[in-house]
Every structure is written in structure tokens, then in C-alpha cells.
Design an enzyme around this catalytic site. Sequence first.
Site, mmCIF file in Angstrom:
data_model
loop_
_atom_site.group_PDB
_atom_site.id
_atom_site.type_symbol
_atom_site.label_atom_id
_atom_site.label_comp_id
_atom_site.label_asym_id
_atom_site.label_seq_id
_atom_site.Cartn_x
_atom_site.Cartn_y
_atom_site.Cartn_z
ATOM 1 N N ASP A 32 -112.254 27.264 -10.037
ATOM 2 C CA ASP A 32 -113.694 27.096 -9.770
ATOM 3 C C ASP A 32 -113.979 27.153 -8.286
ATOM 4 O O ASP A 32 -113.078 26.979 -7.476
ATOM 5 C CB ASP A 32 -114.116 25.685 -10.195
ATOM 6 C CG ASP A 32 -114.337 25.571 -11.666
ATOM 7 O OD1 ASP A 32 -114.596 24.458 -12.096
ATOM 8 O OD2 ASP A 32 -114.259 26.589 -12.366
ATOM 9 N N LYS A 54 -117.711 28.465 -10.649
ATOM 10 C CA LYS A 54 -118.793 27.619 -11.113
ATOM 11 C C LYS A 54 -119.135 26.685 -9.980
ATOM 12 O O LYS A 54 -118.322 25.891 -9.555
ATOM 13 C CB LYS A 54 -118.291 26.819 -12.308
ATOM 14 C CG LYS A 54 -119.331 26.616 -13.348
ATOM 15 C CD LYS A 54 -118.708 26.415 -14.704
ATOM 16 C CE LYS A 54 -118.389 24.982 -14.989
ATOM 17 N NZ LYS A 54 -117.976 24.761 -16.367
ATOM 18 N N MET A 167 -124.380 16.433 -9.363
ATOM 19 C CA MET A 167 -125.257 17.604 -9.575
ATOM 20 C C MET A 167 -126.729 17.224 -9.445
ATOM 21 O O MET A 167 -127.562 17.715 -10.198
ATOM 22 C CB MET A 167 -125.012 18.216 -10.969
ATOM 23 C CG MET A 167 -123.582 18.670 -11.175
ATOM 24 S SD MET A 167 -123.279 19.289 -12.825
ATOM 25 C CE MET A 167 -123.119 17.782 -13.771
HETATM 26 N N1 SAH Z 1 -115.385 17.205 -12.351
HETATM 27 C C1 SAH Z 1 -115.990 16.906 -11.081
HETATM 28 C C2 SAH Z 1 -117.500 16.889 -11.135
HETATM 29 C C3 SAH Z 1 -118.114 18.199 -11.565
HETATM 30 S S1 SAH Z 1 -119.867 18.197 -11.423
HETATM 31 C C4 SAH Z 1 -115.440 15.575 -10.559
HETATM 32 O O1 SAH Z 1 -114.808 14.823 -11.305
HETATM 33 O O2 SAH Z 1 -115.623 15.303 -9.366
HETATM 34 C C5 SAH Z 1 -120.079 18.826 -9.784
HETATM 35 C C6 SAH Z 1 -120.742 17.784 -8.914
HETATM 36 O O3 SAH Z 1 -119.781 16.885 -8.407
HETATM 37 C C7 SAH Z 1 -121.432 18.336 -7.691
HETATM 38 O O4 SAH Z 1 -122.720 18.810 -7.997
HETATM 39 C C8 SAH Z 1 -121.508 17.104 -6.810
HETATM 40 O O5 SAH Z 1 -122.544 16.242 -7.217
HETATM 41 C C9 SAH Z 1 -120.202 16.419 -7.145
HETATM 42 N N2 SAH Z 1 -119.158 16.727 -6.150
HETATM 43 C C10 SAH Z 1 -117.991 17.356 -6.367
HETATM 44 N N3 SAH Z 1 -117.262 17.425 -5.234
HETATM 45 C C11 SAH Z 1 -117.994 16.805 -4.281
HETATM 46 C C12 SAH Z 1 -117.782 16.523 -2.890
HETATM 47 N N4 SAH Z 1 -116.667 16.903 -2.276
HETATM 48 N N5 SAH Z 1 -118.761 15.870 -2.218
HETATM 49 C C13 SAH Z 1 -119.890 15.467 -2.831
HETATM 50 N N6 SAH Z 1 -120.142 15.695 -4.138
HETATM 51 C C14 SAH Z 1 -119.207 16.348 -4.848
#
Ligand code: SAH
Length: 244
Positions: A32, A54, A167
Site C-alpha cells: 500500500d 491505497k 481517515m
Molecule cells: N491499518 C492502519 C490504519 C488504516 S486507515 C493502522 O493500523 O494504522 C488509514 C488512516 O490511518 C489514515 O487516514 C490516518 O488517519 C491513519 N494513519 C496511518 N498512518 C499514519 C501516520 N503515520 N500518521 C498519522 N495518521 C496515520
Amino acid sequence: MVYLTGAGPGSIDLLTIKALRVIREADVIIYDRLANPDILAEAKDGCEFIYVGKADSHHTLPQEEINETIYQAALKYENVVRLKGGDPLVFGRGGEEGLYLKERGVKFEFIPGVTSAIAVPEYAGIPVTHRGITVSFRVVTGHEAAKEKSQIPWENYKSDDTIVFLMGLHRLKFIVEKLLEIGKPKDFPIAVISKGTWPDEQTVIGTLEDIYERAKDLPTPALIVVGKVVELHEQLSWFEKKDR
Ligand code: SAH
């Protein structure tokens, strides 16, 4: 074998040892946008890389095609790694991918990853729970928040739970309005953390009243933390104070 693998929130140091092991053995890695691309440098020579990009909710490939891509890779190769940002089962659709493989008789394993929902606030010095402040936390999709028939039980959010919205940056205005509507005070603390655990991480602290104006232009990925624990940032912030 397909490994549905969490890549952690950004910094490569937050990859698990198990994830690193399967990445080094992979014949193909399907990844991704949110997974740190430096991780791919750990793969063996000849490993194939398939990008299914994605980012937030903007899918470059529909989920059904991603499922099929993983399945086809499994027919061709022995070791398949499906690498996803954070943890594969926290808004990662890893469960759907697992079901798709299961229905077709393909073996899979989940490899947990450090989820951004906890680690990103932590890098900003915001504990999702803290004795005397909150006894629980929720992780909510902001994507769902703005839908007309939102499934989010907003009325339950009157409690003192810490709420982490993933998100949600593009729905920040709507989220704040909803929280005010259920009776949270205007000066209630809220933080937006952008690019958590990356060298250019930024945290913006505000209140329900002013956070939208302060944080709306931050770069993604970003997440939102609502709750009194946000006030601890001032004292516990550590990563943003380092030379990065
Ligand atoms: N599976 C992922 C989340 C997927 S949804 C997890 O467990 O982290 C994707 C969302 O995660 C983004 O829109 C944002 O809100 C958050 N996100 C992921 N990485 C991030 C980061 N490094 N800093 C801030 N938000 C993050």
C-alpha cells in the site's frame, strides 16, 4: 502461504521482527501507499513488488481487485507478503482479504503491526489511556463519519473515552460539529497529528472550536485525538523535540 502483514505506522523501526522475517523471505510483496517504501529494500533479490496504492480512502484499485491480485500471487509463488500500513485488521480490510483466500483454499497468516491509532498519539506524547483521566479509548473511522446514514453512535461519545479518528482529516469540520452537537464543551481538547512517526511529524493542539482552522491544511496521513489526554502533550511530547 500468504502473510497479511502489518508494516507499522511509518518509521521502519516499528516493524516487527516477524514481519521483517517474512519480508526477507518473500517472493512477492503486495503493498500500500501507507507502508514505508524503505521496507521493500529488505526484500531478497528477484522479489516482485506489486503496488496496489491505497491512500486514505482513495483506492487506486478496488478491494475486489486487490483480493484477486493476492490470490493470483498465491497461485504463482510460495511466499506472498501482503504489506499494509499499521495493523492489517485496524481499518486495513485484512479480514476481507483473509476471507477471500479462505474461500479459495489458500493458506494465510495475520502478522500484527503497530497500529497508528495508538503509536501516533504516543509519538506525540499523548497516551490513549491515563489513570485519573480516562479508562478507555475508541478507534473510529472518520470516513464513515460524514455519511448521511453514519453508523457511528455519536450519542455514546458523551463519555470521557479518548476517541481516535482515523481517515478523518477531510471530515474534521463535520466531526467537530457532531461532538459539539452531543454536548462536548467548545474548549474541549483535540489534536491532529500529521505524518506520525515520520521525521516530519507535526502535532497541532486546539479546541473543538478552533482546531479546524488550525489543522485543516496539514499533510496526510493524519489522525485526530479527542479527549483530556491531549493536554498531556505539553509535558510528554518527546519525538517532536528531538533532532530528527
Ligand atoms: N491499518 C492502519 C490504519 C488504516 S486507515 C493502522 O493500523 O494504522 C488509514 C488512516 O490511518 C489514515 O487516514 C490516518 O488517519 C491513519 N494513519 C496511518 N498512518 C499514519 C501516520 N503515520 N500518521 C498519522 N495518521 C496515520
